[in-house]
Design an enzyme around this catalytic site. Structure first.
Site, PDB file in Angstrom:
ATOM      1  N   ARG A 170     -35.769   4.515 -21.512  1.00 56.13           N
ATOM      2  CA  ARG A 170     -35.263   5.551 -20.604  1.00 56.13           C
ATOM      3  C   ARG A 170     -34.730   6.737 -21.383  1.00 56.13           C
ATOM      4  NH1 ARG A 170     -33.464   4.297 -15.402  1.00 56.13           N
ATOM      5  NH2 ARG A 170     -31.522   5.450 -15.677  1.00 56.13           N
ATOM      6  N   ARG A 174     -35.918  12.554 -29.910  1.00 58.67           N
ATOM      7  CA  ARG A 174     -36.662  13.777 -30.226  1.00 58.67           C
ATOM      8  C   ARG A 174     -36.247  14.373 -31.555  1.00 58.67           C
ATOM      9  NH1 ARG A 174     -33.433  16.040 -25.802  1.00 58.67           N
ATOM     10  NH2 ARG A 174     -34.778  15.477 -24.098  1.00 58.67           N
ATOM     11  N   ARG A 247     -26.225  -6.670 -12.342  1.00 57.41           N
ATOM     12  CA  ARG A 247     -25.053  -6.320 -13.128  1.00 57.41           C
ATOM     13  C   ARG A 247     -24.150  -5.512 -12.210  1.00 57.41           C
ATOM     14  NH1 ARG A 247     -22.411  -8.714 -16.844  1.00 57.41           N
ATOM     15  NH2 ARG A 247     -21.497  -7.276 -18.337  1.00 57.41           N
ATOM     16  N   ARG A 279     -18.388   3.980 -20.392  1.00 58.15           N
ATOM     17  CA  ARG A 279     -18.318   5.443 -20.438  1.00 58.15           C
ATOM     18  C   ARG A 279     -17.156   5.968 -19.619  1.00 58.15           C
ATOM     19  NH1 ARG A 279     -24.410   6.007 -17.730  1.00 58.15           N
ATOM     20  NH2 ARG A 279     -23.939   4.709 -15.952  1.00 58.15           N
ATOM     21  N   GLU A 299     -15.797   3.368 -16.616  1.00 57.39           N
ATOM     22  CA  GLU A 299     -16.786   2.470 -16.004  1.00 57.39           C
ATOM     23  C   GLU A 299     -16.803   1.143 -16.758  1.00 57.39           C
ATOM     24  OE1 GLU A 299     -20.264   4.851 -14.935  1.00 57.39           O
ATOM     25  OE2 GLU A 299     -21.493   3.091 -15.372  1.00 57.39           O
ATOM     26  N   TYR A 347     -35.104  -0.732 -11.093  1.00 53.68           N
ATOM     27  CA  TYR A 347     -34.118   0.144 -11.744  1.00 53.68           C
ATOM     28  C   TYR A 347     -34.546   1.593 -11.467  1.00 53.68           C
ATOM     29  CZ  TYR A 347     -31.039   1.435 -15.757  1.00 53.68           C
ATOM     30  OH  TYR A 347     -30.063   1.942 -16.576  1.00 53.68           O
ATOM     31  N   ASP A 349     -34.286   5.554 -10.355  1.00 52.99           N
ATOM     32  CA  ASP A 349     -33.421   6.724 -10.276  1.00 52.99           C
ATOM     33  C   ASP A 349     -33.633   7.386  -8.907  1.00 52.99           C
ATOM     34  OD1 ASP A 349     -32.049   6.687 -12.697  1.00 52.99           O
ATOM     35  OD2 ASP A 349     -33.762   7.519 -13.778  1.00 52.99           O
TER      36      ASP A 349
HETATM   37  P1  FAD Z   1     -28.166   2.396  -2.313  1.00 48.30           P
HETATM   38  O1  FAD Z   1     -27.591   3.711  -2.669  1.00 48.30           O
HETATM   39  O2  FAD Z   1     -27.608   1.185  -2.984  1.00 48.30           O
HETATM   40  O3  FAD Z   1     -28.018   2.214  -0.730  1.00 48.30           O
HETATM   41  C1  FAD Z   1     -28.163   1.004  -0.085  1.00 48.30           C
HETATM   42  C2  FAD Z   1     -27.166   0.961   1.059  1.00 48.30           C
HETATM   43  O4  FAD Z   1     -27.409  -0.203   1.841  1.00 48.30           O
HETATM   44  C3  FAD Z   1     -25.720   0.885   0.585  1.00 48.30           C
HETATM   45  O5  FAD Z   1     -24.969   1.924   1.148  1.00 48.30           O
HETATM   46  C4  FAD Z   1     -25.252  -0.482   1.083  1.00 48.30           C
HETATM   47  O6  FAD Z   1     -23.890  -0.490   1.471  1.00 48.30           O
HETATM   48  C5  FAD Z   1     -26.179  -0.712   2.259  1.00 48.30           C
HETATM   49  N1  FAD Z   1     -26.353  -2.133   2.571  1.00 48.30           N
HETATM   50  C6  FAD Z   1     -26.760  -3.120   1.728  1.00 48.30           C
HETATM   51  N2  FAD Z   1     -26.779  -4.289   2.362  1.00 48.30           N
HETATM   52  C7  FAD Z   1     -26.393  -4.039   3.640  1.00 48.30           C
HETATM   53  C8  FAD Z   1     -26.195  -4.875   4.777  1.00 48.30           C
HETATM   54  N3  FAD Z   1     -26.373  -6.196   4.723  1.00 48.30           N
HETATM   55  N4  FAD Z   1     -25.784  -4.308   5.936  1.00 48.30           N
HETATM   56  C9  FAD Z   1     -25.556  -2.959   6.003  1.00 48.30           C
HETATM   57  N5  FAD Z   1     -25.718  -2.148   4.952  1.00 48.30           N
HETATM   58  C10 FAD Z   1     -26.126  -2.687   3.781  1.00 48.30           C
HETATM   59  N6  FAD Z   1     -30.018   7.925 -10.433  1.00 48.30           N
HETATM   60  C11 FAD Z   1     -30.332   9.144 -10.920  1.00 48.30           C
HETATM   61  O7  FAD Z   1     -31.365   9.715 -10.546  1.00 48.30           O
HETATM   62  N7  FAD Z   1     -29.516   9.781 -11.822  1.00 48.30           N
HETATM   63  C12 FAD Z   1     -28.363   9.211 -12.267  1.00 48.30           C
HETATM   64  O8  FAD Z   1     -27.650   9.815 -13.079  1.00 48.30           O
HETATM   65  C13 FAD Z   1     -28.009   7.924 -11.765  1.00 48.30           C
HETATM   66  N8  FAD Z   1     -26.886   7.321 -12.187  1.00 48.30           N
HETATM   67  C14 FAD Z   1     -26.559   6.089 -11.689  1.00 48.30           C
HETATM   68  C15 FAD Z   1     -25.373   5.498 -12.117  1.00 48.30           C
HETATM   69  C16 FAD Z   1     -24.995   4.259 -11.617  1.00 48.30           C
HETATM   70  C17 FAD Z   1     -23.717   3.639 -12.096  1.00 48.30           C
HETATM   71  C18 FAD Z   1     -25.836   3.579 -10.675  1.00 48.30           C
HETATM   72  C19 FAD Z   1     -25.449   2.230 -10.147  1.00 48.30           C
HETATM   73  C20 FAD Z   1     -27.011   4.168 -10.252  1.00 48.30           C
HETATM   74  C21 FAD Z   1     -27.394   5.422 -10.748  1.00 48.30           C
HETATM   75  N9  FAD Z   1     -28.553   6.061 -10.310  1.00 48.30           N
HETATM   76  C22 FAD Z   1     -28.887   7.300 -10.820  1.00 48.30           C
HETATM   77  C23 FAD Z   1     -29.470   5.416  -9.334  1.00 48.30           C
HETATM   78  C24 FAD Z   1     -29.194   5.828  -7.882  1.00 48.30           C
HETATM   79  O9  FAD Z   1     -27.881   5.460  -7.520  1.00 48.30           O
HETATM   80  C25 FAD Z   1     -30.207   5.105  -6.978  1.00 48.30           C
HETATM   81  O10 FAD Z   1     -31.511   5.392  -7.361  1.00 48.30           O
HETATM   82  C26 FAD Z   1     -30.072   5.447  -5.494  1.00 48.30           C
HETATM   83  O11 FAD Z   1     -28.770   5.690  -5.083  1.00 48.30           O
HETATM   84  C27 FAD Z   1     -30.639   4.275  -4.714  1.00 48.30           C
HETATM   85  O12 FAD Z   1     -30.669   4.544  -3.337  1.00 48.30           O
HETATM   86  P2  FAD Z   1     -30.943   3.345  -2.347  1.00 48.30           P
HETATM   87  O13 FAD Z   1     -30.950   3.911  -0.975  1.00 48.30           O
HETATM   88  O14 FAD Z   1     -32.112   2.569  -2.797  1.00 48.30           O
HETATM   89  O15 FAD Z   1     -29.721   2.318  -2.540  1.00 48.30           O
HETATM   90  N1  UDP Z   2     -27.847   3.073 -24.066  1.00 47.99           N
HETATM   91  C1  UDP Z   2     -27.241   2.820 -25.286  1.00 47.99           C
HETATM   92  N2  UDP Z   2     -26.295   3.679 -25.734  1.00 47.99           N
HETATM   93  C2  UDP Z   2     -25.905   4.772 -25.044  1.00 47.99           C
HETATM   94  C3  UDP Z   2     -26.522   5.038 -23.815  1.00 47.99           C
HETATM   95  C4  UDP Z   2     -27.484   4.161 -23.349  1.00 47.99           C
HETATM   96  O1  UDP Z   2     -27.559   1.830 -25.928  1.00 47.99           O
HETATM   97  O2  UDP Z   2     -25.022   5.511 -25.526  1.00 47.99           O
HETATM   98  C5  UDP Z   2     -28.860   2.112 -23.587  1.00 47.99           C
HETATM   99  C6  UDP Z   2     -28.232   0.993 -22.739  1.00 47.99           C
HETATM  100  O3  UDP Z   2     -28.972  -0.189 -22.955  1.00 47.99           O
HETATM  101  C7  UDP Z   2     -28.440   1.501 -21.337  1.00 47.99           C
HETATM  102  C8  UDP Z   2     -29.823   2.144 -21.459  1.00 47.99           C
HETATM  103  O4  UDP Z   2     -29.804   2.751 -22.768  1.00 47.99           O
HETATM  104  O5  UDP Z   2     -28.403   0.459 -20.383  1.00 47.99           O
HETATM  105  C9  UDP Z   2     -30.170   3.171 -20.404  1.00 47.99           C
HETATM  106  O6  UDP Z   2     -29.189   4.197 -20.435  1.00 47.99           O
HETATM  107  P1  UDP Z   2     -28.942   5.134 -19.180  1.00 47.99           P
HETATM  108  O7  UDP Z   2     -27.980   6.182 -19.593  1.00 47.99           O
HETATM  109  O8  UDP Z   2     -30.242   5.555 -18.636  1.00 47.99           O
HETATM  110  O9  UDP Z   2     -28.233   4.107 -18.186  1.00 47.99           O
HETATM  111  P2  UDP Z   2     -27.678   4.301 -16.690  1.00 47.99           P
HETATM  112  O10 UDP Z   2     -27.177   5.712 -16.564  1.00 47.99           O
HETATM  113  O11 UDP Z   2     -28.816   3.970 -15.791  1.00 47.99           O
HETATM  114  O12 UDP Z   2     -26.577   3.301 -16.627  1.00 47.99           O
END
Ligand code: FAD
Ligand code: UDP
Length: 367
Positions: A170, A174, A247, A279, A299, A347, A349
């Site tokens: 991911r 570069r 996780r 982070r 986090e 996984y 985005d």
């Molecule tokens: P979700 O946002 O999980 O929505 C699912 C919803 O269903 C939730 O609100 C939940 O409450 C509801 N639900 C589940 N079960 C039930 C039930 N039984 N009854 C009623 N409701 C229910 N993506 C990026 O592009 N850039 C980023 O920088 C980025 N950072 C991230 C950082 C973190 C820590 C995490 C966890 C994810 C990150 N993502 C990022 C990914 C991004 O959050 C997801 O791709 C996106 O939000 C997924 O949307 P979704 O609708 O699939 O799921």
């Molecule tokens: N990662 C790492 N060091 C860093 C940042 C990321 O080793 O400083 C690794 C780690 O395994 C992480 C993965 O790269 O789970 C993907 O990172 P990303 O920032 O895409 O994770 P997310 O934002 O989805 O948690």
């Protein structure tokens, strides 16, 4: 009677609701949380949009998806450039000439490549088969030890040898002095926060919050002709093939009144294994905020157990095998559509979730 009962007011459910409504369909969206938006939800604290479920930076290479989200919000020019803090030593991310220069004193791409090649050769890895081997093949052992191993093993609660290689791919590697965390052409943060997008998508659609599908399944199913399910697929099938592993995370948010700038960057990663969090996010920097105070979030990665929030699917062989069995069941459903990060155990985005939702819509309305 509704055409669709949409379980989950996250990005997948909201795109589906918006597109279905546009096609004259009536949807009911439910969510067990007390807000819409799923994991992209932001809450305003001290005039700052706080990313409640971790830092979210929108990025995509797909012009169609970029144009699509820009229909719902204006995006700022934020470019993600996290800093890695390894025991007080600071490095630029992703792995680029600034990182290599700080670590080895090299100044040219050729010198950096040679250094990595030497370390790769010394490790004897030819065909990387796990995250550790993949990382060493890409950036050598020094970077692996300081910037990857500790962070990865904290984040996933497993040895990097047990994790799939794709996770480390991911991150760009570069040989230019460029600290942009993403290679994608389009990137930014929606002005006013992500809620603006979800609110627009769900405008005019019935939404019920604090409703858990599994607590009143039959009554809810009887309200609509079809179900769009974005929760956990193993739970939908009553865990009959076993529990999929995730996780989880815990977010510690702190309001700091006596400074307007805590860490000088939106994202700082702590890559040693001792610091318990991975982070620290300083939310105002996503929007170039000028407020007098600041809000930060640490986090903490956590082992997931049923009942906890499932944030990251663990796409190793064992879990992918279990998911495949659930997917076979899902493929034979005629009245249920599965989508999003949890129901497809991917996984994903944000841009990938939007892309997947638009494909699902196309399929649903052309067949
Ligand atoms: P979700 O946002 O999980 O929505 C699912 C919803 O269903 C939730 O609100 C939940 O409450 C509801 N639900 C589940 N079960 C039930 C039930 N039984 N009854 C009623 N409701 C229910 N993506 C990026 O592009 N850039 C980023 O920088 C980025 N950072 C991230 C950082 C973190 C820590 C995490 C966890 C994810 C990150 N993502 C990022 C990914 C991004 O959050 C997801 O791709 C996106 O939000 C997924 O949307 P979704 O609708 O699939 O799921
Ligand atoms: N990662 C790492 N060091 C860093 C940042 C990321 O080793 O400083 C690794 C780690 O395994 C992480 C993965 O790269 O789970 C993907 O990172 P990303 O920032 O895409 O994770 P997310 O934002 O989805 O948690």
């Amino acid at each position: 009677m509704y055409d669709y009962l949409i379980v989950g007011a996250g990005l997948f459910g909201s795109v589906f609701a918006y597109e279905a409504k546009k096609r004259g369909k009536k949807c009911l969206v439910i969510d067990k949380r007390d807000h819409i938006g799923g994991n992209i939800y932001t809450e305003e604290i001290e005039g700052i949009n706080v990313h409640k479920y971790g830092a979210h930076i929108f990025h995509t290479n797909n012009k169609k998806i970029w144009d699509y989200v820009n229909n719902f919000a204006e995006f700022n020019r934020y470019t993600n450039s996290p800093i890695a803090n390894y025991k007080g030593e600071l490095y630029n991310l992703p792995f680029n000439m600034n990182t290599f220069n700080k670590l080895w004193g090299v100044t040219t791409p050729a010198e950096a490549k040679q250094k990595i090649e030497e370390q790769k050769q010394a490790s004897g890895i030819n065909q990387p088969s796990n995250l550790e081997e993949q990382a060493i093949s890409l950036v050598g052992t020094d970077i692996y030890e300081k910037l990857i191993k500790g962070y990865t093993e904290k984040q996933w609660g497993r040895s990097a040898k047990e994790l799939p290689s794709f996770i480390i791919k991911r991150l760009p590697v570069r040989f230019t002095y460029d600290n942009n965390y993403f290679n994608d052409r389009y990137q930014g943060i929606p002005v006013g926060g992500y809620n603006v997008i979800i609110e627009k998508m769900l405008e005019g659609t019935d939404v019920r919050l604090n409703v858990d599908f599994f607590k009143e399944r039959e009554a809810l199913e009887s309200l609509a002709k079809k179900v769009v399910f974005t929760g956990m697929i193993d739970q939908y099938y009553d865990y009959q093939y076993g529990v999929l592993e995730y996780r989880s995370l815990q977010f510690e948010t702190k309001v700091i009144k006596d400074t307007d700038n805590f860490q000088g960057n939106a994202v700082v990663n702590y890559t040693d294994k001792e610091t318990p969090y991975t982070r620290v996010i300083e939310h105002k920097h996503f929007e170039f905020g000028t407020q007098d105070s600041t809000v930060i979030t640490e986090e903490y990665p956590m082992e997931w157990k049923p009942g906890d929030e499932p944030y990251y699917p663990i796409n190793d062989e064992k879990n992918n095998g279990v998911y495949k069995k659930y997917k076979d069941l899902a493929d034979n459903e005629t009245k249920v559509i599965f989508g999003g990060r949890l129901a497809t155990y991917k996984y994903y985005d944000m841009h990938q979730v939007i892309g997947a939702a638009l494909v699902t819509i196309d399929k649903e309305f052309t067949e």
